[in-house]
Motif scaffolding. Sequence first.
Motif, PDB file in Angstrom:
ATOM      1  N   LEU A  20       1.152  -0.818   0.088  1.00 17.07           N
ATOM      2  CA  LEU A  20       0.053  -0.350  -0.372  1.00 17.07           C
ATOM      3  C   LEU A  20       0.424   1.539  -0.123  1.00 17.07           C
ATOM      4  N   ALA A  21       0.878   2.348  -0.637  1.00 20.26           N
ATOM      5  CA  ALA A  21       1.404   3.591  -1.240  1.00 20.26           C
ATOM      6  C   ALA A  21       0.252   4.153  -1.296  1.00 20.26           C
ATOM      7  N   VAL A  22      -0.182   5.399  -0.238  1.00 23.00           N
ATOM      8  CA  VAL A  22      -0.632   6.848  -0.408  1.00 23.00           C
ATOM      9  C   VAL A  22      -0.423   7.799  -0.092  1.00 23.00           C
ATOM     10  N   ASP A  23      -0.374   8.671  -1.090  1.00 19.07           N
ATOM     11  CA  ASP A  23       0.404   9.692  -0.892  1.00 19.07           C
ATOM     12  C   ASP A  23      -0.524  11.023  -0.143  1.00 19.07           C
ATOM     13  N   LYS A  24      -2.371  10.864  -0.457  1.00 21.13           N
ATOM     14  CA  LYS A  24      -2.836  11.661   0.519  1.00 21.13           C
ATOM     15  C   LYS A  24      -4.454  10.931  -0.129  1.00 21.13           C
ATOM     16  N   GLU A  31     -19.730  10.648   5.870  1.00 23.89           N
ATOM     17  CA  GLU A  31     -19.941   9.876   3.959  1.00 23.89           C
ATOM     18  C   GLU A  31     -19.707   8.502   4.039  1.00 23.89           C
ATOM     19  N   ILE A  32     -20.155   8.135   2.792  1.00 23.59           N
ATOM     20  CA  ILE A  32     -19.777   7.268   2.722  1.00 23.59           C
ATOM     21  C   ILE A  32     -18.784   6.675   1.666  1.00 23.59           C
ATOM     22  N   LEU A  33     -18.167   6.446   1.478  1.00 24.19           N
ATOM     23  CA  LEU A  33     -16.503   6.005   0.979  1.00 24.19           C
ATOM     24  C   LEU A  33     -16.487   4.144   0.872  1.00 24.19           C
ATOM     25  N   SER A  34     -16.308   3.854  -1.018  1.00 25.02           N
ATOM     26  CA  SER A  34     -16.116   2.743  -0.960  1.00 25.02           C
ATOM     27  C   SER A  34     -15.172   2.967  -1.751  1.00 25.02           C
ATOM     28  N   VAL A  35     -14.610   2.010  -1.280  1.00 24.75           N
ATOM     29  CA  VAL A  35     -13.193   1.085  -1.755  1.00 24.75           C
ATOM     30  C   VAL A  35     -13.347   0.474  -2.452  1.00 24.75           C
ATOM     31  N   VAL A  36     -12.909   0.136  -4.397  1.00 29.59           N
ATOM     32  CA  VAL A  36     -13.015  -0.359  -4.840  1.00 29.59           C
ATOM     33  C   VAL A  36     -11.584  -1.110  -5.967  1.00 29.59           C
ATOM     34  N   GLY A  37     -11.465  -2.104  -6.422  1.00 30.42           N
ATOM     35  CA  GLY A  37      -9.871  -2.480  -6.681  1.00 30.42           C
ATOM     36  C   GLY A  37     -10.202  -4.178  -7.146  1.00 30.42           C
ATOM     37  N   LEU A 210      -5.194   0.987  -7.068  1.00 28.46           N
ATOM     38  CA  LEU A 210      -4.839  -0.428  -8.071  1.00 28.46           C
ATOM     39  C   LEU A 210      -3.226  -0.877  -7.801  1.00 28.46           C
ATOM     40  N   ASP A 211      -2.866  -1.735  -7.553  1.00 28.84           N
ATOM     41  CA  ASP A 211      -1.048  -2.480  -6.936  1.00 28.84           C
ATOM     42  C   ASP A 211      -1.076  -1.145  -5.304  1.00 28.84           C
ATOM     43  N   GLY A 212      -1.993  -1.336  -4.698  1.00 29.71           N
ATOM     44  CA  GLY A 212      -1.587  -0.265  -3.418  1.00 29.71           C
ATOM     45  C   GLY A 212      -1.533   1.446  -3.991  1.00 29.71           C
ATOM     46  N   HIS A 213      -1.986   1.365  -4.834  1.00 33.61           N
ATOM     47  CA  HIS A 213      -1.877   2.915  -4.921  1.00 33.61           C
ATOM     48  C   HIS A 213      -3.280   2.853  -5.502  1.00 33.61           C
ATOM     49  N   PRO A 214      -3.482   4.845  -5.181  1.00 35.82           N
ATOM     50  CA  PRO A 214      -5.058   4.803  -5.225  1.00 35.82           C
ATOM     51  C   PRO A 214      -5.076   5.638  -6.964  1.00 35.82           C
ATOM     52  N   VAL A 215      -5.764   5.350  -7.661  1.00 36.82           N
ATOM     53  CA  VAL A 215      -5.883   5.762  -8.657  1.00 36.82           C
ATOM     54  C   VAL A 215      -6.458   6.958  -9.123  1.00 36.82           C
ATOM     55  N   GLU A 216      -7.725   6.758  -8.340  1.00 38.91           N
ATOM     56  CA  GLU A 216      -9.314   8.307  -8.662  1.00 38.91           C
ATOM     57  C   GLU A 216      -9.995   8.036  -7.319  1.00 38.91           C
ATOM     58  N   THR A 217      -9.994   9.199  -7.006  1.00 37.90           N
ATOM     59  CA  THR A 217     -10.842   9.171  -5.637  1.00 37.90           C
ATOM     60  C   THR A 217     -12.506  10.899  -6.660  1.00 37.90           C
TER      61      THR A 217
END
Lengths: 242, 237
Positions: A20-24, A31-37, A210-217
């Motif tokens: 996992l590598a989340v820059d920000k 809110e309800i935040l759904s995490v997909v991948g 994707l692969d531990g990186h957030p692509v889009e929120t």
Amino acid sequence: MSDLYTLQGVTVRYGAHTVLAVDKLAIRRGEILSVVGPSGAGKSTLLRLLNFLQPPTSGAIHFDGIPFSADRAATLEMRRRVTTVFQRPVLLRRSVEANITYGLRLRGQRGEAAALHATLASVGLAELAQQPARTLSSGEAQRVALARALVLRPEALLLDEPTANLDPYNVGLIEQNIARLNQEQQTTIVLVTHNLHQARRLAHRVLLLLDGHPVETAATQTFFECPHDPRTAAFVRGDMVY
Amino acid sequence: MANFLEGFYQPFQLLLGGDPQLAAIVLLSLRVSGIALAISAVIGIPLGALLGLTRFYGRPLVVALVYTGMAFPPVVIGLFVYLLLSRSGPLGALALGWIPRLFTPEAMILAQVIIALPLVAGFTLAAVQGVDPALRLQIQALGASRWQTAGAILEEARVGVVAAVVAGFGGILSEVGAVMLVGGNIAGQTRVLTTAIVLETNKGNFALALALGGVLLGIAFAANLLILRLEGRSWHS
């Protein structure tokens, strides 16, 4: 809407492998935040961080302005403000009611009988309160796991594929409870799911990992109808091979 | 055949007859094994839980030692305790008041603790490791502290923990080599059921030896029933 969680420069590494590598990332209060991948994208790892069950290898996580640190007492206090319902419900060798009140007893509380009964009824388990939990079907067991989380009235509820492998009736019941909890108590919910329809039905925003990186929120409608990143578009269309 | 048949009803005769010598032997057996089991459980259950729940440097070595202890012949443990406590041994030579002397019930208790402790710790370790690993994460996610997590996992492993205590009790109640060596089978002082059985067999009193064996079996059965009953009360109420 203020932020309940903020993550900055967070990584989780096992040896040389970064999972996992989340820059920000900011998760807004209420809110309800759904995490997909795809599988292995780091979704469950993210939930473990948000429940303070494991520290990040590097970076900073703040919850309600409080940093997640190595301090054991502070971590326990933060952990008791949130909880997780896992994909596979793990119930104790006790009655349904004892399982549901377990988290309260860990906090030295007993819970009001009326509130407990209302929670049991909301997940359709009022008749099964005294039944041994390990005799339940998988759908019933997952509803017990959800009720066990609901009675704690957490500030953030973390759901790790809570309806995977369940029949439509149980999926519907659990989704109703998730939506009601968010609407009535403004509970922040992070929902990890493989079911894009479910994310669309429930979430205010969707995050693609994707692969531990957030692509889009993005807001749910934007995420599904006009995503900014071509990888999100491919994922939503089902074109992404993984 | 006559000895064999006699051995079946003689335990009842002995018990109902209220033989004071037999009563003393039974009471000493219960006292020695009961105290040894209590000490083993108090140390062994937390030790097994610690080994099952934590990872630390040197843990594999400690686990290997515990498992080796489970398979250690009691007579060798008896020999070890004998050498430790004998007048020229490292502990016996100290002649301190709290160190048990050879040929006393306390020396027998020490030997039985060394026999039972690895059994209790080893089976507790196995029971704790048999608990679904996902349960630990779930309990922590519900807000359990470290101690609450350990308590909950032990409670989930309770059937195995009770089995550990039962195994420890079985291991020492039926043991003869160690108590014979360190106790000496002195009438009225260190004679317990197992050593009495050996003595009566050597004397050719097979029916009496069988009868004592029957008493031993009866005690083991009753004690295990009691342990299981206590387990039911403490965990399910």
